[in-house]
Design a protein around this motif. Structure first.
Motif, PDB file in Angstrom:
ATOM      1  N   ALA A  86       4.119   4.176  11.817  1.00 58.16           N
ATOM      2  CA  ALA A  86       3.360   4.979  12.775  1.00 58.16           C
ATOM      3  C   ALA A  86       1.860   4.745  12.600  1.00 58.16           C
ATOM      4  CB  ALA A  86       3.701   6.454  12.604  1.00 58.16           C
ATOM      5  N   THR A  87       1.410   4.648  11.373  1.00 54.41           N
ATOM      6  CA  THR A  87      -0.014   4.369  11.118  1.00 54.41           C
ATOM      7  C   THR A  87      -0.415   3.019  11.677  1.00 54.41           C
ATOM      8  OG1 THR A  87       0.041   5.716   9.114  1.00 54.41           O
ATOM      9  CG2 THR A  87      -1.754   4.136   9.312  1.00 54.41           C
ATOM     10  N   ASP A  88       0.449   2.018  11.509  1.00 54.18           N
ATOM     11  CA  ASP A  88       0.159   0.687  12.052  1.00 54.18           C
ATOM     12  C   ASP A  88       0.043   0.728  13.577  1.00 54.18           C
ATOM     13  OD1 ASP A  88       0.025  -0.539   9.604  1.00 54.18           O
ATOM     14  OD2 ASP A  88       2.141  -1.167   9.597  1.00 54.18           O
ATOM     15  N   ILE A  89       0.897   1.525  14.236  1.00 62.22           N
ATOM     16  CA  ILE A  89       0.845   1.628  15.700  1.00 62.22           C
ATOM     17  C   ILE A  89      -0.487   2.232  16.143  1.00 62.22           C
ATOM     18  CG2 ILE A  89       1.851   2.823  17.688  1.00 62.22           C
ATOM     19  CD1 ILE A  89       4.600   2.552  16.344  1.00 62.22           C
ATOM     20  N   GLY A 353      -5.978  -9.216   4.820  1.00 58.83           N
ATOM     21  CA  GLY A 353      -4.919  -9.459   5.793  1.00 58.83           C
ATOM     22  C   GLY A 353      -3.564  -9.701   5.193  1.00 58.83           C
ATOM     23  N   THR A 354      -3.401  -9.569   3.871  1.00 57.35           N
ATOM     24  CA  THR A 354      -2.093  -9.800   3.231  1.00 57.35           C
ATOM     25  C   THR A 354      -1.204  -8.555   3.266  1.00 57.35           C
ATOM     26  OG1 THR A 354      -3.113  -9.250   1.092  1.00 57.35           O
ATOM     27  CG2 THR A 354      -2.965 -11.597   1.703  1.00 57.35           C
ATOM     28  N   MET A 355      -1.779  -7.406   3.617  1.00 59.12           N
ATOM     29  CA  MET A 355      -0.996  -6.175   3.774  1.00 59.12           C
ATOM     30  C   MET A 355      -1.525  -5.411   4.966  1.00 59.12           C
ATOM     31  SD  MET A 355      -0.370  -4.447  -0.004  1.00 59.12           S
ATOM     32  CE  MET A 355       0.562  -3.104   0.747  1.00 59.12           C
ATOM     33  N   SER A 356      -0.631  -4.673   5.607  1.00 58.25           N
ATOM     34  CA  SER A 356      -1.066  -3.811   6.712  1.00 58.25           C
ATOM     35  C   SER A 356      -1.538  -2.486   6.161  1.00 58.25           C
ATOM     36  CB  SER A 356       0.079  -3.598   7.700  1.00 58.25           C
ATOM     37  OG  SER A 356       1.097  -2.778   7.113  1.00 58.25           O
ATOM     38  N   LEU A 357      -2.350  -1.785   6.975  1.00 56.88           N
ATOM     39  CA  LEU A 357      -2.835  -0.476   6.556  1.00 56.88           C
ATOM     40  C   LEU A 357      -1.674   0.501   6.361  1.00 56.88           C
ATOM     41  CD1 LEU A 357      -5.259   1.374   6.006  1.00 56.88           C
ATOM     42  CD2 LEU A 357      -5.315   1.898   8.461  1.00 56.88           C
ATOM     43  N   GLY A 358      -0.665   0.390   7.212  1.00 56.87           N
ATOM     44  CA  GLY A 358       0.502   1.272   7.094  1.00 56.87           C
ATOM     45  C   GLY A 358       1.252   1.043   5.798  1.00 56.87           C
ATOM     46  N   ASP A 359       1.342  -0.236   5.376  1.00 55.02           N
ATOM     47  CA  ASP A 359       2.025  -0.527   4.117  1.00 55.02           C
ATOM     48  C   ASP A 359       1.255   0.051   2.924  1.00 55.02           C
ATOM     49  OD1 ASP A 359       4.143  -1.774   5.281  1.00 55.02           O
ATOM     50  OD2 ASP A 359       3.381  -3.821   4.985  1.00 55.02           O
ATOM     51  N   VAL A 360      -0.073  -0.025   2.988  1.00 51.21           N
ATOM     52  CA  VAL A 360      -0.862   0.552   1.904  1.00 51.21           C
ATOM     53  C   VAL A 360      -0.686   2.060   1.863  1.00 51.21           C
ATOM     54  CG1 VAL A 360      -3.211   0.939   1.043  1.00 51.21           C
ATOM     55  CG2 VAL A 360      -2.563  -1.299   1.939  1.00 51.21           C
ATOM     56  N   GLN A 361      -0.712   2.663   3.065  1.00 51.43           N
ATOM     57  CA  GLN A 361      -0.485   4.115   3.115  1.00 51.43           C
ATOM     58  C   GLN A 361       0.884   4.467   2.556  1.00 51.43           C
ATOM     59  OE1 GLN A 361      -0.767   6.226   7.010  1.00 51.43           O
ATOM     60  NE2 GLN A 361       1.223   7.037   6.394  1.00 51.43           N
ATOM     61  N   ALA A 362       1.915   3.712   2.959  1.00 51.67           N
ATOM     62  CA  ALA A 362       3.269   3.976   2.463  1.00 51.67           C
ATOM     63  C   ALA A 362       3.335   3.788   0.955  1.00 51.67           C
ATOM     64  CB  ALA A 362       4.266   3.053   3.160  1.00 51.67           C
TER      65      ALA A 362
END
Length: 681
Positions: A86-89, A353-362
């Motif tokens: 959801a954060t990535d969206i 760019g190796t991780m998305s913001l949503g992945d870091v949040q998760a």
């Protein structure tokens, strides 16, 4: 056993002294059987394993709890991953809307690199976006609804898991209480001789309650925490193996720190519950003997003793709680350090760019979920240690040596006549100090056998052996030709009625207390017993008559009235053998005459053993046994023993000589050698 019996028993073991292992006359006991555990460290592992093994009868429900926990935790750990989506969206929509519409993602990135803005180009390369397009609210709604469904499902499964586990724990504690109750009924009297009542009550109440609380609050948390760690670690490696390895560094640090703190607090928890039992014993004794404390002005001594034990408990509890309480803040500190490291490295990877913001949040959420169960386990360490310490104290009761079991094929008394025979009986409370050696006597059916002698001579011990409260060291006792060890204890004691010097009444009505002697008796039989023992005379003066409620201490009836009630109880039981241990010592002279007549009627056609200090009450006994130092030194009827001018004559003359007797002369008369003339005024 009554306090008077305990006092006599102590005197029998060693007149004039009380050892640390004997029960002094105050009612306090010392010694290992069932008493306060020692200062040595608790054997945590085996005790915890034994406690958990008690859940085995409920293995089906426990298996269901585990499945529900797996499902609940599985749904919970998926939540952060979906929230990251959801954060990535949202992030992709916010960035994409600022980019020129109609261009492709690759064109935008190429333009950024051409301008030398490689960092922004790397950032956009890790985002799934469409230039010129804002937030996809339909996709965002679907993700959020899915997350909501996951969390609601996890909540319902967790609730059901807690409901089932609560039933398992409470049934386990129910079984434990029942087992302890059954165990207490199988323990020999000598166990209770060495166990202060307050300490024993603490084990069967406070300690079992503490076990219940510990199991209730730790089992579910431990299971959920373990599954959460497994699930979170798995998804952490799915999201970012590098960050997962960094997060896992905290596990050995946490384990070493927790073990070090728990080791220091473990012995203090044992001491805490040991001092709790000692304080309970002190309180129980002080309130039981409250009147004596007041009479002898010992309030300050009692207060000082209480203050010391209370201070000991405070020191032990403070040390246990403070040291174990250090675990949680230590774990939180390690978790915060872990959070900072992950946030910094995760931010750098998003920028590259190796991780998305949503992945870091998760991953940050997972790092919190990862350290939270470890912190919960650490915070439960003190509760778990306290519960296992209590379990060990309860297990000491369950492991105590039981009385000799009844014969699997017990004998039966075919002809109930009431003939009791001692055949070369030997007995001692302490193996190093023989009390009764090679004692033989016969009580014929219907005889009244009186037992007299100085305190500590073994009078009460003799009747306790008939009741089989203690096992013989040698010889045997027979009832109508049958060895009493071949009878079941219930069969033996159902044939015996006993009235003690120290009365015992329970909280209930006068009717209930009398009916305790025979629960199947009719109202007419109860009234007949009450009239025969002159209970009926004073009951009618009470406002509610036989429905008058007696409190647990029996403070709303006099000492003499309580004694009459216990005698009425024995009347109603209609026993084959009757044991009277100074049964009229608490009644007034006029009432004693009436009770003596009623007891004479009760003793007819049944064998009776009467322990007496006032020799006027046993003049009409068929056989009088004079005991000294565990041996029968004289026997015969009243007139025969007076004519013999021996130990009985000395005791009798000491009680019935002239009104004015020099104390020294009386003492000399009592202690003079056998055959010496009795002292006269």
């Amino acid at each position: 056993m009554t306090d008077q019996q305990m006092e006599e028993r102590s005197a029998e073991e060693q007149p004039g002294t009380v050892k640390a292992t004997e029960r002094p006359t105050t009612g306090r006991a010392f010694g290992p059987p069932g008493g306060i555990p020692g200062d040595k460290s608790m054997n945590f592992g085996p005790s915890a394993k034994r406690l958990l093994a008690r859940l085995r009868p409920h293995r089906t429900q426990v298996f269901g709890v585990i499945l529900l926990a797996i499902a609940s935790v599985g749904l919970s750990v998926l939540g952060p991953k979906l929230l990251g989506r959801a954060t990535d969206i949202i992030f992709a929509g916010a960035i994409g809307k600022t980019l020129p519409a109609g261009a492709t993602k690759e064109q935008v990135i190429g333009g950024l690199r051409a301008r030398g803005d490689n960092r922004m180009a790397d950032l956009l390369g890790g985002i799934d976006l469409i230039p010129g397009v804002g937030i996809d609210f339909d996709a965002l709604r679907n993700v959020l609804l899915l997350v909501l469904g996951l969390y609601v499902g996890a909540f319902l499964l967790s609730w059901l898991q807690g409901y089932i586990l609560n039933g398992v724990v409470q049934r386990t504690i129910l079984d434990l209480r029942s087992e302890v109750e059954d165990k207490l009924n199988r323990l020999p009297l000598k166990y209770f001789d060495g166990a202060p009542r307050g300490e024993l009550l603490s084990r069967v109440t406070n300690d079992i309650d503490n076990i219940s609380t510990s199991l209730q609050q730790t089992l579910s948390q431990l299971l959920t925490s373990l599954l959460t760690v497994i699930g979170v670690v798995t998804l952490m490696f799915v999201v970012s193996p590098l960050l997962a390895l960094i997060a896992l560094i905290t596990i050995p640090i946490s384990m070493v720190l927790t073990a070090a703190i728990a080791k220091r607090s473990q012995t203090r928890f044992v001491a805490q519950w040991r001092h709790t039992g000692a304080l309970n014993a002190e309180i129980e004794e002080a309130f039981t003997g409250h009147e004596l404390v007041k009479v002898f002005g010992r309030q300050k001594e009692i207060e000082a003793s209480f203050a010391k034990k209370n201070e000991d408990l405070y020191q032990a509890a403070f040390g246990a709680q403070f040291i174990s309480g250090l675990i949680m803040p230590s774990m939180m500190f390690i978790g915060n350090l872990n959070y900072v490291v992950i946030a910094v490295i995760g931010g750098l990877r998003v920028a590259s760019g190796t991780m998305s913001l949503g992945d870091v949040q998760a991953f940050i959420q997972y790092s919190r979920q990862f350290t939270q169960p470890l912190t919960q386990v650490a915070s439960m360490a003190n509760l778990l240690q306290s519960g296992v310490a209590s379990a060990e104290r309860v297990f000491e009761v369950l492991d105590a040596e039981e009385q000799v079991p009844d014969d699997e094929t017990p004998a039966k008394v075919t002809e109930a006549r009431g003939r009791v025979e001692f055949e070369h009986v030997s007995f001692s409370y302490n193996p190093d100090k023989p009390l009764i050696t090679d004692l033989s006597l016969v009580a014929e059916p219907g005889q009244t056998v009186a037992i007299v002698g100085p305190t500590g001579a073994g009078k009460t011990t003799l009747v306790n052996l008939i009741m089989r409260f203690y096992e013989l060291n040698g010889g045997r006792i027979t009832l109508d030709g049958v060895d009493i060890t071949e009878l079941t204890r219930h069969d033996l004691r159902s044939r015996i009625g006993m009235v003690l010097q120290d009365t015992w009444l329970f909280g209930g009505t006068i009717r209930d207390n009398i009916m305790y002697g025979n629960l199947t008796a009719t109202e007419e039989q109860m009234l007949a017993a009450a009239k025969a023992t002159y209970v009926d005379r004073f009951v009618h003066s009470l406002p509610d008559g036989y429905d008058t409620v007696i409190d647990e201490e029996g403070s709303n009836v006099s000492a003499g009235e309580k004694q009459l009630l216990t005698i009425a109880r024995a009347f109603l039981a209609d026993p084959q053998l009757l044991i009277l241990d100074e049964a009229t010592s608490s009644v007034d002279t006029r009432t004693e005459v009436l009770v003596q007549r009623a007891m004479a009627a009760l003793r007819s056609d049944r064998t009776s053993f009467v322990i007496a200090h006032r020799l006027s009450t046993i003049r009409d006994a068929d056989l009088i046994l004079v005991m000294e130092d565990g041996s029968i030194v004289e026997q015969g009827n009243h007139h025969q023993l007076l004519t013999a001018n021996g130990a009985y004559a000395r005791l009798y003359n000491a009680q019935f000589s002239a009104a004015v007797v020099d104390i020294d002369e009386e003492a000399a008369a009592i202690t003079a050698p056998v055959g010496a003339p009795a002292a006269r005024p």
